[in-house]
Design a protein around this motif. Structure first.
Motif, PDB file in Angstrom:
ATOM      1  N   LEU A  69     108.354  46.010  13.853  1.00 21.70           N
ATOM      2  CA  LEU A  69     108.315  44.625  14.299  1.00 21.70           C
ATOM      3  C   LEU A  69     108.073  43.724  13.091  1.00 21.70           C
ATOM      4  CD1 LEU A  69     108.396  42.946  16.924  1.00 21.70           C
ATOM      5  CD2 LEU A  69     105.913  43.136  17.020  1.00 21.70           C
ATOM      6  N   ASP A  70     108.932  42.745  12.891  1.00 22.77           N
ATOM      7  CA  ASP A  70     108.808  41.801  11.782  1.00 22.77           C
ATOM      8  C   ASP A  70     107.921  40.643  12.230  1.00 22.77           C
ATOM      9  OD1 ASP A  70     109.017  40.056   9.692  1.00 22.77           O
ATOM     10  OD2 ASP A  70     111.197  39.829   9.800  1.00 22.77           O
ATOM     11  N   LYS A  71     106.684  40.623  11.770  1.00 19.85           N
ATOM     12  CA  LYS A  71     105.746  39.583  12.187  1.00 19.85           C
ATOM     13  C   LYS A  71     106.182  38.196  11.725  1.00 19.85           C
ATOM     14  CE  LYS A  71     101.341  40.457  11.697  1.00 19.85           C
ATOM     15  NZ  LYS A  71     100.052  40.912  11.114  1.00 19.85           N
ATOM     16  N   THR A  72     106.965  38.130  10.650  1.00 22.62           N
ATOM     17  CA  THR A  72     107.413  36.832  10.158  1.00 22.62           C
ATOM     18  C   THR A  72     108.309  36.144  11.178  1.00 22.62           C
ATOM     19  OG1 THR A  72     107.310  37.648   7.890  1.00 22.62           O
ATOM     20  CG2 THR A  72     108.604  35.656   8.273  1.00 22.62           C
ATOM     21  N   THR A  73     109.152  36.914  11.854  1.00 23.16           N
ATOM     22  CA  THR A  73     110.069  36.331  12.836  1.00 23.16           C
ATOM     23  C   THR A  73     109.568  36.482  14.266  1.00 23.16           C
ATOM     24  OG1 THR A  73     111.348  38.401  12.894  1.00 23.16           O
ATOM     25  CG2 THR A  73     112.059  36.698  11.345  1.00 23.16           C
ATOM     26  N   ALA A  74     108.851  37.564  14.560  1.00 24.43           N
ATOM     27  CA  ALA A  74     108.417  37.821  15.937  1.00 24.43           C
ATOM     28  C   ALA A  74     107.086  37.143  16.269  1.00 24.43           C
ATOM     29  CB  ALA A  74     108.304  39.325  16.180  1.00 24.43           C
ATOM     30  N   GLY A  75     106.302  36.853  15.236  1.00 28.31           N
ATOM     31  CA  GLY A  75     104.993  36.267  15.487  1.00 28.31           C
ATOM     32  C   GLY A  75     103.959  37.329  15.817  1.00 28.31           C
ATOM     33  N   ASN A  76     102.980  36.960  16.578  1.00 26.44           N
ATOM     34  CA  ASN A  76     101.903  37.873  16.949  1.00 26.44           C
ATOM     35  C   ASN A  76     102.453  39.074  17.712  1.00 26.44           C
ATOM     36  OD1 ASN A  76      99.820  38.728  19.219  1.00 26.44           O
ATOM     37  ND2 ASN A  76      98.645  37.979  17.469  1.00 26.44           N
ATOM     38  N   PRO A  77     102.166  40.318  17.273  1.00 28.19           N
ATOM     39  CA  PRO A  77     102.747  41.494  17.932  1.00 28.19           C
ATOM     40  C   PRO A  77     102.386  41.623  19.405  1.00 28.19           C
ATOM     41  CG  PRO A  77     101.894  42.084  15.779  1.00 28.19           C
ATOM     42  CD  PRO A  77     101.431  40.686  16.039  1.00 28.19           C
ATOM     43  N   LEU A  78     101.133  41.313  19.750  1.00 22.74           N
ATOM     44  CA  LEU A  78     100.754  41.422  21.156  1.00 22.74           C
ATOM     45  C   LEU A  78     101.450  40.349  21.983  1.00 22.74           C
ATOM     46  CD1 LEU A  78      99.184  42.691  23.417  1.00 22.74           C
ATOM     47  CD2 LEU A  78      97.193  41.315  22.771  1.00 22.74           C
ATOM     48  N   GLY A  79     101.529  39.115  21.466  1.00 21.58           N
ATOM     49  CA  GLY A  79     102.252  38.065  22.180  1.00 21.58           C
ATOM     50  C   GLY A  79     103.718  38.426  22.384  1.00 21.58           C
ATOM     51  N   TRP A  80     104.339  39.007  21.351  1.00 26.22           N
ATOM     52  CA  TRP A  80     105.742  39.449  21.450  1.00 26.22           C
ATOM     53  C   TRP A  80     105.888  40.521  22.527  1.00 26.22           C
ATOM     54  CZ3 TRP A  80     108.290  44.069  20.931  1.00 26.22           C
ATOM     55  CH2 TRP A  80     109.679  44.029  20.720  1.00 26.22           C
ATOM     56  N   THR A  81     104.934  41.452  22.560  1.00 27.65           N
ATOM     57  CA  THR A  81     104.984  42.539  23.541  1.00 27.65           C
ATOM     58  C   THR A  81     104.861  42.002  24.959  1.00 27.65           C
ATOM     59  OG1 THR A  81     104.086  44.148  21.973  1.00 27.65           O
ATOM     60  CG2 THR A  81     103.802  44.627  24.324  1.00 27.65           C
ATOM     61  N   ILE A  82     103.896  41.119  25.191  1.00 22.16           N
ATOM     62  CA  ILE A  82     103.715  40.545  26.527  1.00 22.16           C
ATOM     63  C   ILE A  82     104.967  39.783  26.950  1.00 22.16           C
ATOM     64  CG2 ILE A  82     102.391  38.889  27.883  1.00 22.16           C
ATOM     65  CD1 ILE A  82     100.900  41.510  27.302  1.00 22.16           C
ATOM     66  N   GLY A  83     105.557  39.045  26.020  1.00 22.26           N
ATOM     67  CA  GLY A  83     106.785  38.314  26.330  1.00 22.26           C
ATOM     68  C   GLY A  83     107.909  39.237  26.765  1.00 22.26           C
ATOM     69  N   ASN A  84     108.026  40.391  26.138  1.00 23.20           N
ATOM     70  CA  ASN A  84     109.084  41.330  26.513  1.00 23.20           C
ATOM     71  C   ASN A  84     108.779  42.066  27.811  1.00 23.20           C
ATOM     72  OD1 ASN A  84     111.453  41.672  24.456  1.00 23.20           O
ATOM     73  ND2 ASN A  84     109.641  41.225  23.229  1.00 23.20           N
ATOM     74  N   PRO A 109     110.618  44.066  41.010  1.00 22.82           N
ATOM     75  CA  PRO A 109     110.051  43.598  39.733  1.00 22.82           C
ATOM     76  C   PRO A 109     108.533  43.458  39.791  1.00 22.82           C
ATOM     77  CG  PRO A 109     111.135  41.793  40.900  1.00 22.82           C
ATOM     78  CD  PRO A 109     111.470  43.044  41.666  1.00 22.82           C
ATOM     79  N   VAL A 110     107.909  43.619  38.641  1.00 23.39           N
ATOM     80  CA  VAL A 110     106.461  43.451  38.534  1.00 23.39           C
ATOM     81  C   VAL A 110     106.128  41.988  38.791  1.00 23.39           C
ATOM     82  CG1 VAL A 110     104.457  43.667  37.022  1.00 23.39           C
ATOM     83  CG2 VAL A 110     106.332  45.338  36.866  1.00 23.39           C
ATOM     84  N   SER A 111     105.141  41.744  39.635  1.00 23.42           N
ATOM     85  CA  SER A 111     104.799  40.366  40.015  1.00 23.42           C
ATOM     86  C   SER A 111     104.198  39.608  38.834  1.00 23.42           C
ATOM     87  CB  SER A 111     103.800  40.376  41.167  1.00 23.42           C
ATOM     88  OG  SER A 111     102.537  40.861  40.740  1.00 23.42           O
ATOM     89  N   SER A 112     104.318  38.283  38.889  1.00 22.38           N
ATOM     90  CA  SER A 112     103.746  37.460  37.824  1.00 22.38           C
ATOM     91  C   SER A 112     102.230  37.575  37.805  1.00 22.38           C
ATOM     92  CB  SER A 112     104.166  35.997  38.011  1.00 22.38           C
ATOM     93  OG  SER A 112     103.730  35.500  39.270  1.00 22.38           O
ATOM     94  N   GLU A 113     101.612  37.769  38.977  1.00 20.50           N
ATOM     95  CA  GLU A 113     100.160  37.932  39.039  1.00 20.50           C
ATOM     96  C   GLU A 113      99.730  39.209  38.307  1.00 20.50           C
ATOM     97  OE1 GLU A 113     101.497  35.273  42.167  1.00 20.50           O
ATOM     98  OE2 GLU A 113     102.070  37.350  41.667  1.00 20.50           O
ATOM     99  N   LYS A 114     100.495  40.278  38.514  1.00 25.56           N
ATOM    100  CA  LYS A 114     100.164  41.534  37.851  1.00 25.56           C
ATOM    101  C   LYS A 114     100.380  41.425  36.340  1.00 25.56           C
ATOM    102  CE  LYS A 114      99.017  44.650  39.717  1.00 25.56           C
ATOM    103  NZ  LYS A 114      97.675  45.223  40.014  1.00 25.56           N
ATOM    104  N   LEU A 115     101.434  40.734  35.935  1.00 22.96           N
ATOM    105  CA  LEU A 115     101.686  40.522  34.510  1.00 22.96           C
ATOM    106  C   LEU A 115     100.579  39.684  33.881  1.00 22.96           C
ATOM    107  CD1 LEU A 115     105.531  39.939  34.664  1.00 22.96           C
ATOM    108  CD2 LEU A 115     104.390  41.813  33.467  1.00 22.96           C
ATOM    109  N   ASP A 116     100.068  38.708  34.628  1.00 21.35           N
ATOM    110  CA  ASP A 116      98.941  37.910  34.136  1.00 21.35           C
ATOM    111  C   ASP A 116      97.712  38.792  33.931  1.00 21.35           C
ATOM    112  OD1 ASP A 116     100.477  35.624  34.190  1.00 21.35           O
ATOM    113  OD2 ASP A 116      99.653  34.878  36.083  1.00 21.35           O
ATOM    114  N   GLU A 117      97.478  39.717  34.857  1.00 19.39           N
ATOM    115  CA  GLU A 117      96.337  40.633  34.737  1.00 19.39           C
ATOM    116  C   GLU A 117      96.498  41.526  33.509  1.00 19.39           C
ATOM    117  OE1 GLU A 117      94.282  44.411  37.106  1.00 19.39           O
ATOM    118  OE2 GLU A 117      95.895  43.259  38.059  1.00 19.39           O
TER     119      GLU A 117
END
Length: 293
Positions: A69-84, A109-117
């Motif tokens: 993962l290229d942090k320069t383009t992807a940004g924060n790795p955990l934020g990138w992971t959650i987004g995907n 699909p996984v619910s938005s509530e579960k993704l928030d958790e």
């Protein structure tokens, strides 16, 4: 690798998480996507959201495509992971080689509530699990501090009987927001010599290969004399401090830092049977216990 100990069920999949701090030069949250495949709890995806070398795996138990993962383009790795997880989960599962599971996720699909958790838990674990080191240096006991502009060099000879090690330590310090912060630490020990970038920040811990580096205290002093301290402080996560380093003043002070460092080594090597050396060893052991609390 083993399934993470924190598991959140999200319908057709489980999200397993663990914070990996045992990697000496890296650390970060490991987030895994699991599902039952042919009666076997199978790792479908793995995201290693590390500080230094973040990467992810498609199908670790299948074809194991491992991508950095290229942090320069992807940004924060955990934020990138959650987004995907929110936007590309089905496609990533399909690329991992599990079409039936991908079809199931499209239908359920996984619910938005579960993704928030999942996101909330992941971010809490990422913050709470961080490994840091706080070296406690006694004032004017077996070492001293030399001020060089915005930096201070803490010099001490450390005795660590609990791990059967000892050696010279150099702490590079600076005042940040009214607190003295350790930027770099060089533990030139006899048995396990290593150094830290940002002990209170990312704690990148690197062990010397003495076959190639030679004597570790000499190596450390050479880095200072060769003008590398600015880049080292920047890597430790303190670019503003690095920019304010007075390199000319540092080089003018290096003879004093070098003389005192070797003096402390000589003092401790020549007083191994001295009662004071035993007292210092006992105090160092106590400091390590306090630091671990």
């Amino acid at each position: 690798m083993e399934k993470g100990g924190t598991v959140i069920n999200a319908g057709p999949i489980d999200i397993a998480m663990s914070y990996r701090a045992e990697i000496m030069d890296d650390q970060g949250l490991c987030l895994q996507v699991y599902s039952e495949i042919d009666g076997h709890d199978t790792e479908i995806l793995r995201f290693d959201c590390f500080d230094q070398a973040p990467h992810y795996h498609y199908g670790p138990e299948n074809h194991n495509i491992r991508l950095h993962l290229d942090k320069t383009t992807a940004g924060n790795p955990l934020g990138w992971t959650i987004g995907n997880l929110r936007n590309n989960l089905t496609a990533m599962v399909r690329r991992s080689g599990y079409d039936d599971l991908a079809d199931n996720l499209e239908a359920n699909p996984v619910s938005s509530e579960k993704l928030d958790e999942i996101e909330s838990t992941a971010r809490e674990m990422s913050l709470g699990g961080r490994r840091t080191v706080h070296h406690m240096m006694p004032e004017m006991l077996d070492g001293d501090k030399i001020t060089v502009g915005n930096l201070k060099f803490g010099l001490e000879y450390r005795h660590l009987p609990q791990i059967n090690d000892e050696g010279m330590a150099i702490h590079v310090l600076s005042d940040i927001a009214g607190q003295e912060v350790e930027l770099l630490a060089f533990d030139c020990f006899q048995n396990g010599p290593h150094y830290h970038y940002g002990p209170r920040n990312q704690d990148i811990r690197i062990y010397w290969d003495v076959t190639t580096s030679g004597e570790t205290l000499a190596w450390t002093l050479d880095q200072f004399k060769q003008g590398k301290i600015k880049s080292m402080i920047t890597r430790a996560g303190y670019p503003t401090i690095a920019n304010d380093v007075d390199e000319e003043l540092l080089q003018a002070t290096m003879p004093e830092i070098e003389r005192r460092s070797w003096e402390l080594v000589e003092m401790n090597n020549s007083s191994a049977d001295d009662p004071k050396a035993q007292l210092i060893a006992e105090l160092d052991a106590l400091r390590e216990k306090v630091a671990a609390l």
